[in-house]
Scaffold this active site. Sequence first.
Site, PDB file in Angstrom:
ATOM      1  N   SER A  44      52.375  64.779 -47.383  1.00 29.73           N
ATOM      2  CA  SER A  44      52.371  64.695 -49.297  1.00 29.73           C
ATOM      3  C   SER A  44      52.105  63.003 -49.086  1.00 29.73           C
ATOM      4  O   SER A  44      51.583  63.411 -50.508  1.00 29.73           O
ATOM      5  CB  SER A  44      54.370  64.647 -48.985  1.00 29.73           C
ATOM      6  OG  SER A  44      55.076  65.428 -48.570  1.00 29.73           O
ATOM      7  N   LYS A  99      67.796  65.841 -44.509  1.00 31.19           N
ATOM      8  CA  LYS A  99      67.841  66.682 -45.532  1.00 31.19           C
ATOM      9  C   LYS A  99      69.806  66.808 -45.579  1.00 31.19           C
ATOM     10  O   LYS A  99      70.060  66.008 -46.514  1.00 31.19           O
ATOM     11  CB  LYS A  99      67.632  67.943 -45.905  1.00 31.19           C
ATOM     12  CG  LYS A  99      66.265  67.555 -45.988  1.00 31.19           C
ATOM     13  CD  LYS A  99      64.873  68.746 -46.404  1.00 31.19           C
ATOM     14  CE  LYS A  99      63.850  68.747 -45.926  1.00 31.19           C
ATOM     15  NZ  LYS A  99      62.769  69.965 -47.086  1.00 31.19           N
ATOM     16  N   ASN A 120      65.890  66.587 -50.796  1.00 30.70           N
ATOM     17  CA  ASN A 120      64.892  66.483 -49.994  1.00 30.70           C
ATOM     18  C   ASN A 120      64.743  64.814 -51.092  1.00 30.70           C
ATOM     19  O   ASN A 120      62.732  64.623 -50.808  1.00 30.70           O
ATOM     20  CB  ASN A 120      64.548  67.454 -50.039  1.00 30.70           C
ATOM     21  CG  ASN A 120      63.530  67.726 -51.479  1.00 30.70           C
ATOM     22  OD1 ASN A 120      63.737  67.487 -52.646  1.00 30.70           O
ATOM     23  ND2 ASN A 120      62.380  68.164 -51.748  1.00 30.70           N
ATOM     24  N   ASP A 135      63.523  71.382 -53.465  1.00 30.23           N
ATOM     25  CA  ASP A 135      63.291  72.630 -52.845  1.00 30.23           C
ATOM     26  C   ASP A 135      63.214  74.054 -53.111  1.00 30.23           C
ATOM     27  O   ASP A 135      62.762  74.425 -52.969  1.00 30.23           O
ATOM     28  CB  ASP A 135      63.759  72.409 -50.772  1.00 30.23           C
ATOM     29  CG  ASP A 135      62.709  71.450 -49.858  1.00 30.23           C
ATOM     30  OD1 ASP A 135      61.602  71.173 -50.248  1.00 30.23           O
ATOM     31  OD2 ASP A 135      63.278  70.473 -48.755  1.00 30.23           O
ATOM     32  N   GLY A 163      68.037  71.631 -43.373  1.00 33.66           N
ATOM     33  CA  GLY A 163      67.889  71.376 -44.675  1.00 33.66           C
ATOM     34  C   GLY A 163      67.610  72.150 -45.601  1.00 33.66           C
ATOM     35  O   GLY A 163      67.937  72.541 -46.983  1.00 33.66           O
ATOM     36  N   THR A 186      71.720  78.493 -33.608  1.00 31.51           N
ATOM     37  CA  THR A 186      72.589  78.102 -33.328  1.00 31.51           C
ATOM     38  C   THR A 186      73.871  79.188 -34.755  1.00 31.51           C
ATOM     39  O   THR A 186      73.952  78.685 -35.571  1.00 31.51           O
ATOM     40  CB  THR A 186      72.809  77.055 -33.466  1.00 31.51           C
ATOM     41  OG1 THR A 186      71.777  76.212 -32.644  1.00 31.51           O
ATOM     42  CG2 THR A 186      74.230  75.882 -32.971  1.00 31.51           C
ATOM     43  N   TYR A 256      53.388  74.181 -43.236  1.00 31.62           N
ATOM     44  CA  TYR A 256      52.201  74.771 -43.707  1.00 31.62           C
ATOM     45  C   TYR A 256      51.141  73.841 -42.384  1.00 31.62           C
ATOM     46  O   TYR A 256      49.748  74.298 -42.410  1.00 31.62           O
ATOM     47  CB  TYR A 256      52.032  74.094 -45.062  1.00 31.62           C
ATOM     48  CG  TYR A 256      52.716  72.179 -44.814  1.00 31.62           C
ATOM     49  CD1 TYR A 256      53.293  71.641 -45.539  1.00 31.62           C
ATOM     50  CD2 TYR A 256      51.241  70.959 -44.681  1.00 31.62           C
ATOM     51  CE1 TYR A 256      53.702  70.687 -45.321  1.00 31.62           C
ATOM     52  CE2 TYR A 256      52.056  69.892 -45.325  1.00 31.62           C
ATOM     53  CZ  TYR A 256      52.977  69.737 -45.394  1.00 31.62           C
ATOM     54  OH  TYR A 256      53.780  68.704 -45.117  1.00 31.62           O
TER      55      TYR A 256
HETATM   56  P1  NAP Z   1      66.582  70.977 -39.514  1.00 33.93           P
HETATM   57  O1  NAP Z   1      67.325  70.512 -41.241  1.00 33.93           O
HETATM   58  O2  NAP Z   1      66.514  69.803 -38.729  1.00 33.93           O
HETATM   59  O3  NAP Z   1      66.333  72.531 -39.807  1.00 33.93           O
HETATM   60  C1  NAP Z   1      65.597  73.213 -38.378  1.00 33.93           C
HETATM   61  C2  NAP Z   1      65.999  74.617 -38.460  1.00 33.93           C
HETATM   62  O4  NAP Z   1      65.343  74.713 -37.368  1.00 33.93           O
HETATM   63  C3  NAP Z   1      67.364  74.878 -37.702  1.00 33.93           C
HETATM   64  O5  NAP Z   1      68.049  75.972 -38.476  1.00 33.93           O
HETATM   65  C4  NAP Z   1      67.315  74.996 -36.275  1.00 33.93           C
HETATM   66  O6  NAP Z   1      68.153  76.127 -35.653  1.00 33.93           O
HETATM   67  C5  NAP Z   1      65.971  75.509 -36.471  1.00 33.93           C
HETATM   68  N1  NAP Z   1      64.928  75.330 -35.009  1.00 33.93           N
HETATM   69  C6  NAP Z   1      64.723  74.318 -34.749  1.00 33.93           C
HETATM   70  N2  NAP Z   1      64.314  73.963 -33.679  1.00 33.93           N
HETATM   71  C7  NAP Z   1      64.041  75.640 -33.562  1.00 33.93           C
HETATM   72  C8  NAP Z   1      63.444  76.243 -31.773  1.00 33.93           C
HETATM   73  N3  NAP Z   1      63.260  75.923 -31.002  1.00 33.93           N
HETATM   74  N4  NAP Z   1      64.492  77.294 -31.986  1.00 33.93           N
HETATM   75  C9  NAP Z   1      64.840  77.940 -33.376  1.00 33.93           C
HETATM   76  N5  NAP Z   1      65.340  77.495 -33.968  1.00 33.93           N
HETATM   77  C10 NAP Z   1      65.198  76.027 -33.685  1.00 33.93           C
HETATM   78  O7  NAP Z   1      64.838  70.939 -40.697  1.00 33.93           O
HETATM   79  P2  NAP Z   1      64.271  71.034 -41.746  1.00 33.93           P
HETATM   80  O8  NAP Z   1      64.523  70.230 -43.231  1.00 33.93           O
HETATM   81  O9  NAP Z   1      65.499  72.308 -42.874  1.00 33.93           O
HETATM   82  O10 NAP Z   1      62.714  72.344 -42.242  1.00 33.93           O
HETATM   83  C11 NAP Z   1      62.863  73.084 -41.144  1.00 33.93           C
HETATM   84  C12 NAP Z   1      61.173  73.551 -41.793  1.00 33.93           C
HETATM   85  O11 NAP Z   1      61.243  73.677 -43.076  1.00 33.93           O
HETATM   86  C13 NAP Z   1      60.411  72.646 -40.979  1.00 33.93           C
HETATM   87  O12 NAP Z   1      59.644  73.417 -40.282  1.00 33.93           O
HETATM   88  C14 NAP Z   1      60.085  71.848 -42.696  1.00 33.93           C
HETATM   89  O13 NAP Z   1      59.005  71.659 -42.153  1.00 33.93           O
HETATM   90  C15 NAP Z   1      59.630  73.170 -42.792  1.00 33.93           C
HETATM   91  N6  NAP Z   1      60.055  73.246 -44.590  1.00 33.93           N
HETATM   92  C16 NAP Z   1      58.366  73.108 -45.379  1.00 33.93           C
HETATM   93  C17 NAP Z   1      59.587  72.545 -46.714  1.00 33.93           C
HETATM   94  C18 NAP Z   1      57.167  72.762 -48.097  1.00 33.93           C
HETATM   95  O14 NAP Z   1      57.734  72.118 -48.816  1.00 33.93           O
HETATM   96  N7  NAP Z   1      56.668  73.537 -47.169  1.00 33.93           N
HETATM   97  C19 NAP Z   1      60.201  72.433 -47.258  1.00 33.93           C
HETATM   98  C20 NAP Z   1      60.991  72.325 -46.558  1.00 33.93           C
HETATM   99  C21 NAP Z   1      61.152  71.963 -45.186  1.00 33.93           C
HETATM  100  P3  NAP Z   1      69.858  75.544 -34.729  1.00 33.93           P
HETATM  101  O15 NAP Z   1      70.621  75.347 -35.995  1.00 33.93           O
HETATM  102  O16 NAP Z   1      70.070  76.030 -34.145  1.00 33.93           O
HETATM  103  O17 NAP Z   1      69.782  73.480 -34.796  1.00 33.93           O
END
Ligand code: NAP
Length: 312
Positions: A44, A99, A120, A135, A163, A186, A256
């Site tokens: 970013s 988030k 976000n 997002d 998030g 979960t 990414y």
């Molecule tokens: P978050 O709020 O921390 O949520 C994480 C998610 O991943 C939860 O559903 C969690 O499940 C799951 N998870 C974590 N470790 C896991 C594992 N070992 N096995 C299975 N599930 C697992 O994070 P977030 O902000 O939603 O982001 C999620 C992903 O999206 C990140 O990789 C982020 O970089 C990506 N993202 C990318 C963009 C983009 O612009 N390209 C935008 C937003 C997010 P539990 O509920 O079981 O903990």
Amino acid sequence: MRLKPTLKRNLPERDVLRLGDLANWRFEGTPLAVLGHPVKHSVSPEMHNAALRELAVRNPAFKDWHYFKFDIEPERLREALDLLYENRFKGLNLTVPHKILAAQWIEAAEPEVRLSGACNTLLWTENGYRGYNTDLYGMTRAIEESFALKLQGRQVLLIGAGGAARAAAVACLTHEVGALHLTNRTREKLDLLVEELAGIRADIPISIHPLTGAFSIASPNLIVINATSLGLKESDPAPAVLWGLHPATKVLDMIYNPSKTALLKQAESLGMRTANGLPMLVFQGERSFKIWTKNSPSVETMFRAAVDGLAE
Ligand code: NAP
């Protein structure tokens, strides 16, 4: 930290800053930043600083703006937001895992934050930070660009309940998908999400699927979206198995960096079309940039800078 705009060439772009760096914050320009944990993988800063440099050529008022990167543990997010506000950080992006936490604290928020329970993007105002969620736009545009299709009428299998998944789920419902299939490691977090989504579009079927084993969804009209953080590490396995899904299924991984996760490799081996999270990053960034600067950035410039940042 003592940073003067005149030293802009030397400002940290790839460096990861920490909470301690805010103690004596002396940057004399207008700071923006992304907060995450982990955050090292984020491009970013490269993307937004390239757009800011381009904007400054047209409008010198932006020449002292700079976008930083902070690694902040979730336990210290509140403290960090207070310090960033005091130091007049004009705009912030929140990434994994901040988030949902931030959405709970931000009193003034756009409807997409209230609907998804995830935030976000923050904009500094006299009355505190105002919350946005770009997002939703980023994901919708990424699907349109990557697969040349609209969400409307599609079946979507969404993996995750954090998030990013919340934003994706709300985007799917507001863009009138045909059905929304949800799965997450979960179960309690998934149940909570389903409860919160219930009021948005009661006419769109939402179903819950186990994350282990093959999915029983036969539609050729399916888009799979990975919104988990499993895949951020090169060694991570795929969060789900795609065997049994129709080969016409499209698969978007929000991650990414790395550019091809185990999930995308698996999808390719099954003949499915795939996209990583880079277009989504750029489109959500385009929206955030506009919120902070009231100017439209060049999407091409942001995309090129993000690709270059990943190559370094
Ligand atoms: P978050 O709020 O921390 O949520 C994480 C998610 O991943 C939860 O559903 C969690 O499940 C799951 N998870 C974590 N470790 C896991 C594992 N070992 N096995 C299975 N599930 C697992 O994070 P977030 O902000 O939603 O982001 C999620 C992903 O999206 C990140 O990789 C982020 O970089 C990506 N993202 C990318 C963009 C983009 O612009 N390209 C935008 C937003 C997010 P539990 O509920 O079981 O903990």
